[in-house]
Design an enzyme around this catalytic site. Sequence first.
Site, PDB file in Angstrom:
ATOM      1  N   LYS A 145       4.898  65.757  75.136  1.00  0.00           N
ATOM      2  CA  LYS A 145       5.600  67.042  75.112  1.00  0.00           C
ATOM      3  C   LYS A 145       4.593  68.175  74.855  1.00  0.00           C
ATOM      4  CE  LYS A 145       9.179  69.567  72.674  1.00  0.00           C
ATOM      5  NZ  LYS A 145      10.299  69.559  71.740  1.00  0.00           N
TER       6      LYS A 145
ATOM      7  N   GLU B 181      -3.532  60.774  69.590  1.00  0.00           N
ATOM      8  CA  GLU B 181      -3.605  59.417  70.147  1.00  0.00           C
ATOM      9  C   GLU B 181      -3.443  59.432  71.664  1.00  0.00           C
ATOM     10  OE1 GLU B 181      -1.704  60.528  67.660  1.00  0.00           O
ATOM     11  OE2 GLU B 181      -1.059  58.920  66.310  1.00  0.00           O
TER      12      GLU B 181
ATOM     13  N   GLY C 265      11.326  65.540  71.121  1.00  0.00           N
ATOM     14  CA  GLY C 265      10.571  64.375  71.585  1.00  0.00           C
ATOM     15  C   GLY C 265      11.396  63.091  71.563  1.00  0.00           C
ATOM     16  N   ARG C 266      12.072  62.845  70.432  1.00  0.00           N
ATOM     17  CA  ARG C 266      12.813  61.581  70.317  1.00  0.00           C
ATOM     18  C   ARG C 266      14.117  61.582  71.113  1.00  0.00           C
ATOM     19  NH1 ARG C 266      12.196  64.487  65.889  1.00  0.00           N
ATOM     20  NH2 ARG C 266      13.984  65.348  64.754  1.00  0.00           N
TER      21      ARG C 266
ATOM     22  N   GLU D  81      13.427  59.826  62.094  1.00  0.00           N
ATOM     23  CA  GLU D  81      12.696  61.097  62.217  1.00  0.00           C
ATOM     24  C   GLU D  81      13.688  62.266  62.167  1.00  0.00           C
ATOM     25  OE1 GLU D  81       8.730  61.367  64.426  1.00  0.00           O
ATOM     26  OE2 GLU D  81      10.010  62.512  65.759  1.00  0.00           O
TER      27      GLU D  81
ATOM     28  N   HIS E 101      17.532  33.807  62.240  1.00  0.00           N
ATOM     29  CA  HIS E 101      16.557  32.851  61.724  1.00  0.00           C
ATOM     30  C   HIS E 101      15.409  33.563  61.020  1.00  0.00           C
ATOM     31  CE1 HIS E 101      18.620  29.623  63.835  1.00  0.00           C
ATOM     32  NE2 HIS E 101      18.836  30.536  64.763  1.00  0.00           N
TER      33      HIS E 101
ATOM     34  N   LYS F 102      -1.008  63.864  59.850  1.00  0.00           N
ATOM     35  CA  LYS F 102      -1.817  64.245  61.013  1.00  0.00           C
ATOM     36  C   LYS F 102      -2.980  65.132  60.586  1.00  0.00           C
ATOM     37  CE  LYS F 102       1.804  64.452  64.598  1.00  0.00           C
ATOM     38  NZ  LYS F 102       2.550  65.351  65.471  1.00  0.00           N
TER      39      LYS F 102
HETATM   40  O1  F6P Z   1       5.618  61.558  65.566  1.00  0.00           O
HETATM   41  C1  F6P Z   1       5.680  62.911  65.711  1.00  0.00           C
HETATM   42  C2  F6P Z   1       5.921  63.351  67.123  1.00  0.00           C
HETATM   43  O2  F6P Z   1       5.819  64.731  67.148  1.00  0.00           O
HETATM   44  C3  F6P Z   1       7.270  62.895  67.674  1.00  0.00           C
HETATM   45  O3  F6P Z   1       8.308  63.698  67.304  1.00  0.00           O
HETATM   46  C4  F6P Z   1       6.991  62.881  69.121  1.00  0.00           C
HETATM   47  O4  F6P Z   1       7.947  62.138  69.825  1.00  0.00           O
HETATM   48  C5  F6P Z   1       5.612  62.261  69.153  1.00  0.00           C
HETATM   49  O5  F6P Z   1       4.964  62.803  68.025  1.00  0.00           O
HETATM   50  C6  F6P Z   1       4.814  62.494  70.402  1.00  0.00           C
HETATM   51  O6  F6P Z   1       4.634  63.852  70.670  1.00  0.00           O
HETATM   52  P1  F6P Z   1       4.177  64.351  72.086  1.00  0.00           P
HETATM   53  O7  F6P Z   1       5.194  63.980  73.091  1.00  0.00           O
HETATM   54  O8  F6P Z   1       4.034  65.846  71.945  1.00  0.00           O
HETATM   55  O9  F6P Z   1       2.853  63.712  72.414  1.00  0.00           O
END
Ligand code: F6P
Length: 556
Positions: free
Chosen positions: A213, A219, A273-274, A360, A391, A516
């Site tokens: 987003k 990462e 995002g979620r 979240e 199990h 972060k």
């Molecule tokens: O974990 C934090 C977060 O901001 C989530 O809300 C989001 O889904 C994820 O990191 C990834 O963010 P992006 O889509 O901006 O890479």
Amino acid sequence: MAPTALICDTQPWKDLKAHVEEIKKTHLRELLTDTERCKQMLLEFDGITLDYSRQQATLGTLNKLQKLAEAAHLKDKIERMFKGEHINSTENRSVLHVALRAPRDAVVKSDGKNVVPDVWKVLDQIKDFSDKVRNGSWVGATGKPLTNVISVGIGGSFLGPLFVHTALQTDPEASKQAKGRQLRFLANVDPIDVARNITGLNPETTLVVVVSKTFTTAETMLNARTLRTWISKELGPSAVAKHMVAVSTNLMLVEKFGIDPKNAFAFWDWVGGRYSVCSAVGVMPLSLQYGFSVVEKFLNGAWSVDNHFSSAPFEKNLPVLLGLLSVWNVSFLGYPARAILPYSQALEKFAPHIQQVSMESNGKGVSIDGVPLPLETGEIDFGEPGTNGQHSFYQLIHQGRVIPCDFIGVIKSQQPVYLEGEIVNNHDELMSNFFAQPDALAYGKTHEQLLKENVPDHLIPHKTFTGNRPSISLLLSSLDAYKIGQLLAIYEHRVAVQGFIWGINSFDQWGVELGKSLATQVRKQLHASRTKKAPVQGFNSSTTTLLNKYLQESLD
Ligand code: F6P
């Protein structure tokens, strides 16, 4: 605007608190003898049956919860969400994931503008692009068809698409469309995840979709650079244009990264995002794998529940009832966790996705107005498909802690069943457990029953089940793309209902920021120590010791 009163100060909240004692006196064994109650606690909607008769609740409790919904202005909050008001106040944004699955002719406004045409413009772009890749008219730099896709993204840019992909993989219609194709997900920055993703893949036939987003997530950006290097090294830098596309709200950064803006698929800041699996985040990789028409059915399923959520009366409204019952379990009965237990292997990634959607969203410590809350919000979500979970952790659920459970079952399996000399087929065996477990939890097993079974005295305490453990059963008629969309939307809205009742902002996530920013400090230190032998400084003694050990030993 004047801060809204905390929900725990309202009369319906106090009434529910007082009601707990009464409920605690009544065992589920008794409640389940009331067939009228059981009938009333069964709800059907568009191929989905919800049975909530195994909740520690009476019709009176339901009544009180409806009053709580009134006190929390739930109706008004839902309407404000659908109207595109900036209910995500700390980020000053609308919350409009429902617009992502709206039909072409629907009107959903954000800041006075109908966003549905924009949504469909991107959906049409995705259809066009994924058709080309799938039919081989878009090929890689060496002229080979792109049959493999790696979707690079994390959190909401990963978990929802992974859940839907895993659920579609064994659906006969979807899997037919996916013949000869592979979809992989690179989420973790761990080099092991990179290796797992690229192992066995030929870059000549691989398309990388970078999904972020913000297009700033550390990462994802590092993984995207790693895969860009993989492609450039193997096929030359100019190959990137043919082998990498992006999904983002930040098209400027996409271009800066070196991806052709023509190959960028947009979404908008009013999609959390979620809550983004129905945007290009999910639609792009899933259309590449299964074709757009399958994904469209998934969107239609979600929209059917959106309509139901916005229009059904609360006492017949699936997400509302589920949300209210979760609040009842967490805030009144004091159960902090919830187990999500799908009796379908296809739903194995459902719980991890809902973990993010729920935790979240609702793991907050202050009200939407910033007032510290004297009550716990959110719940600890976890889960595994049955019967595997039986199990593993069910022992604790049966005789240890009380954990409200969501049992999710499917009437018609995605896959054919084989029966050779068995009493029941595989699906019936699976579903026998789906039907048995909620009753085992509700009824338990008493001392008297064990005596009748001649269980030796010393084993009676060990073999006793207290019962009175709540669950809901969700029975789906089948598990196709449409049903998967419905299931997703039910849980998304349920989480929103809980947040609306607690009076929190379920659509921001400031709690992920601190970690972060500290990681940035560590990253800088590692770089300085590795490149300039800079001593570790600015950390407490514990972190300093660990960092020094890591720096020294990782070079060995
Ligand atoms: O974990 C934090 C977060 O901001 C989530 O809300 C989001 O889904 C994820 O990191 C990834 O963010 P992006 O889509 O901006 O890479």
